[in-house]
Design a protein around this motif. Structure first.
Motif, PDB file in Angstrom:
ATOM      1  N   GLU A  75      62.271  68.178 167.749  1.00 46.89           N
ATOM      2  CA  GLU A  75      61.726  67.020 168.447  1.00 46.89           C
ATOM      3  C   GLU A  75      60.309  67.339 168.887  1.00 46.89           C
ATOM      4  N   LEU A  76      59.415  66.411 168.681  1.00 51.20           N
ATOM      5  CA  LEU A  76      58.045  66.539 169.158  1.00 51.20           C
ATOM      6  C   LEU A  76      57.861  65.569 170.308  1.00 51.20           C
ATOM      7  N   ARG A  77      57.346  66.092 171.432  1.00 50.09           N
ATOM      8  CA  ARG A  77      57.189  65.278 172.632  1.00 50.09           C
ATOM      9  C   ARG A  77      55.730  65.247 173.063  1.00 50.09           C
ATOM     10  N   ALA A  78      55.310  64.084 173.528  1.00 49.11           N
ATOM     11  CA  ALA A  78      53.969  63.923 174.086  1.00 49.11           C
ATOM     12  C   ALA A  78      54.069  62.951 175.242  1.00 49.11           C
ATOM     13  N   ASN A  79      53.711  63.400 176.447  1.00 51.07           N
ATOM     14  CA  ASN A  79      53.795  62.506 177.590  1.00 51.07           C
ATOM     15  C   ASN A  79      52.399  62.141 178.074  1.00 51.07           C
ATOM     16  N   GLY A  80      52.323  61.043 178.815  1.00 51.07           N
ATOM     17  CA  GLY A  80      51.058  60.625 179.399  1.00 51.07           C
ATOM     18  C   GLY A  80      50.415  59.441 178.723  1.00 51.07           C
TER      19      GLY A  80
END
Length: 97
Positions: A75-80
């Motif tokens: 899983e690749l996650r990017a927040n903001g």
């Protein structure tokens, strides 16, 4: 056409090095760029390898969304991301899967 989205510097974990997501709908791939002190990390996925894209709402006041792109192995996650950007990213990737 290449669509580019950058996380906010005011969100958690992105103060110094925001994450950039590029979606290329011609070559059909998604790229993640995470800056480091020297250089950057890059992960590029073919849209054929993407199983799902989900949006999680965080409790931060200004930047509510986290994008999670799932493949068979990780899983690749990017927040903001702003909520509207997260929805646009999801729609673009879903249209290519």
């Amino acid at each position: 056409m290449i669509h580019e989205f950058i996380t906010s510097r005011f969100s958690k974990q992105n103060t110094f090095f925001p994450i950039k997501i590029q979606i290329d709908d011609v070559q059909r791939h998604v790229s993640f760029y995470k800056r480091r002190i020297i250089g950057y990390d890059n992960v590029t996925l073919s849209t054929r390898k993407i199983n799902s894209v989900t949006i999680h709402k965080n409790n931060e006041l200004l930047f509510l969304s986290e994008i999670v792109i799932s493949t068979a192995s990780k899983e690749l996650r990017a927040n903001g991301f702003k909520a509207i950007d997260a929805i646009t990213i999801k729609k673009l990737i879903d249209s290519l899967i």
